[in-house]
Design a protein around this motif. Structure first.
Motif, PDB file in Angstrom:
ATOM      1  N   SER A 232      72.962  25.481  74.629  1.00 31.07           N
ATOM      2  CA  SER A 232      73.218  24.339  73.766  1.00 31.07           C
ATOM      3  C   SER A 232      72.117  23.311  74.016  1.00 31.07           C
ATOM      4  O   SER A 232      71.838  22.978  75.173  1.00 31.07           O
ATOM      5  CB  SER A 232      74.579  23.740  74.092  1.00 31.07           C
ATOM      6  N   ILE A 233      71.485  22.832  72.942  1.00 33.31           N
ATOM      7  CA  ILE A 233      70.445  21.819  73.095  1.00 33.31           C
ATOM      8  C   ILE A 233      70.665  20.705  72.081  1.00 33.31           C
ATOM      9  O   ILE A 233      71.221  20.926  71.008  1.00 33.31           O
ATOM     10  CB  ILE A 233      69.020  22.404  72.928  1.00 33.31           C
ATOM     11  N   LYS A 234      70.239  19.509  72.446  1.00 29.87           N
ATOM     12  CA  LYS A 234      70.349  18.348  71.565  1.00 29.87           C
ATOM     13  C   LYS A 234      68.937  17.972  71.123  1.00 29.87           C
ATOM     14  O   LYS A 234      68.065  17.743  71.966  1.00 29.87           O
ATOM     15  CB  LYS A 234      70.997  17.191  72.313  1.00 29.87           C
ATOM     16  N   THR A 235      68.723  17.902  69.815  1.00 33.74           N
ATOM     17  CA  THR A 235      67.399  17.603  69.275  1.00 33.74           C
ATOM     18  C   THR A 235      67.566  16.994  67.889  1.00 33.74           C
ATOM     19  O   THR A 235      68.689  16.773  67.440  1.00 33.74           O
ATOM     20  CB  THR A 235      66.520  18.873  69.253  1.00 33.74           C
TER      21      THR A 235
ATOM     22  N   MET B 240      70.180  13.286  64.526  1.00 31.81           N
ATOM     23  CA  MET B 240      70.295  14.120  65.716  1.00 31.81           C
ATOM     24  C   MET B 240      71.296  15.246  65.458  1.00 31.81           C
ATOM     25  O   MET B 240      72.201  15.114  64.627  1.00 31.81           O
ATOM     26  CB  MET B 240      70.753  13.291  66.917  1.00 31.81           C
ATOM     27  N   ALA B 241      71.099  16.340  66.185  1.00 29.39           N
ATOM     28  CA  ALA B 241      71.966  17.498  66.021  1.00 29.39           C
ATOM     29  C   ALA B 241      72.045  18.269  67.333  1.00 29.39           C
ATOM     30  O   ALA B 241      71.173  18.145  68.197  1.00 29.39           O
ATOM     31  CB  ALA B 241      71.438  18.406  64.920  1.00 29.39           C
ATOM     32  N   VAL B 242      73.097  19.060  67.466  1.00 27.32           N
ATOM     33  CA  VAL B 242      73.243  19.965  68.602  1.00 27.32           C
ATOM     34  C   VAL B 242      73.133  21.379  68.061  1.00 27.32           C
ATOM     35  O   VAL B 242      73.841  21.760  67.133  1.00 27.32           O
ATOM     36  CB  VAL B 242      74.604  19.773  69.307  1.00 27.32           C
ATOM     37  N   LEU B 243      72.217  22.147  68.640  1.00 25.23           N
ATOM     38  CA  LEU B 243      72.055  23.551  68.286  1.00 25.23           C
ATOM     39  C   LEU B 243      72.643  24.360  69.430  1.00 25.23           C
ATOM     40  O   LEU B 243      72.260  24.163  70.594  1.00 25.23           O
ATOM     41  CB  LEU B 243      70.572  23.885  68.103  1.00 25.23           C
TER      42      LEU B 243
END
Length: 180
Positions: free
Chosen positions: A33-36, A110-113
């Motif tokens: 999980s990454i925040k970008t 912003m989004a979480v992938l």
């Protein structure tokens, strides 16, 4: 017009864009999980989906393709042995994007992938568990017992050497100062 221009350029030259996407996908496979920002997440999602799809084939060409983008043999191994088996029953949809809202500083979306199917969470040893394991040599077996004994012997030798040095320092008289 943007007809057939499906590549998100992200305001970077080709080499920087490739490095950015590879880094994002590497982090996604490591942490799941990454925040970008939203455009980066969409671009990284595309590459991640391709890598997971190819990793389901598990042949040499697929491993080489994954290594080109990930650049780490350990991560390629993890992709093929841990991540892709989770998605055997799926044809696509290996990742998902959650919108988070705007960033305060510049207003970027912003989004979480994250991976849709999470892996098992490995429990980390706490400090108290590590201390109890170190304090109770009865639980240790085989080679670890021998290592513990060697460590204990070397610790005792160091203590005796320190004691000898302090005893010899006590016996020596302090040098007299010359007045002159």
């Amino acid at each position: 017009m943007r007809h057939r221009n499906d590549l998100a350029k992200l305001g970077r030259p080709r080499a920087h864009r490739k490095a950015l996407l590879c880094s994002l996908v590497r982090s996604l496979f490591l942490y799941e999980s990454i925040k970008t920002t939203l455009p980066k997440a969409k671009a990284a999602q595309r590459l991640a989906e391709r890598l997971v799809s190819r990793s389901r084939r598990d042949d040499l060409a697929a491993r080489r393709y994954a290594y080109v983008h990930l650049g780490d043999h350990g991560l390629v191994k993890r992709l093929f042995e841990e991540i892709s088996p989770r998605f055997e029953d799926r044809d696509s949809g290996f990742t998902r994007i959650f919108m988070l809202g705007s960033r305060l500083g510049d207003g970027a979306q912003m989004a979480v992938l994250e991976m849709t199917v999470k892996g098992e969470v490995k429990k980390k040893k706490t400090k108290s568990a590590a201390k109890t394991a170190a304090e109770s040599p009865a639980k240790e077996t085989g080679k670890s017992k021998a290592k513990a004994k060697e460590k204990e012997k070397s610790r005792k030798k160091k203590e005796t050497a320190r004691d000898r040095e302090s005893d010899s320092a006590k016996k020596k008289p302090a040098p007299k100062k010359k007045s002159g």
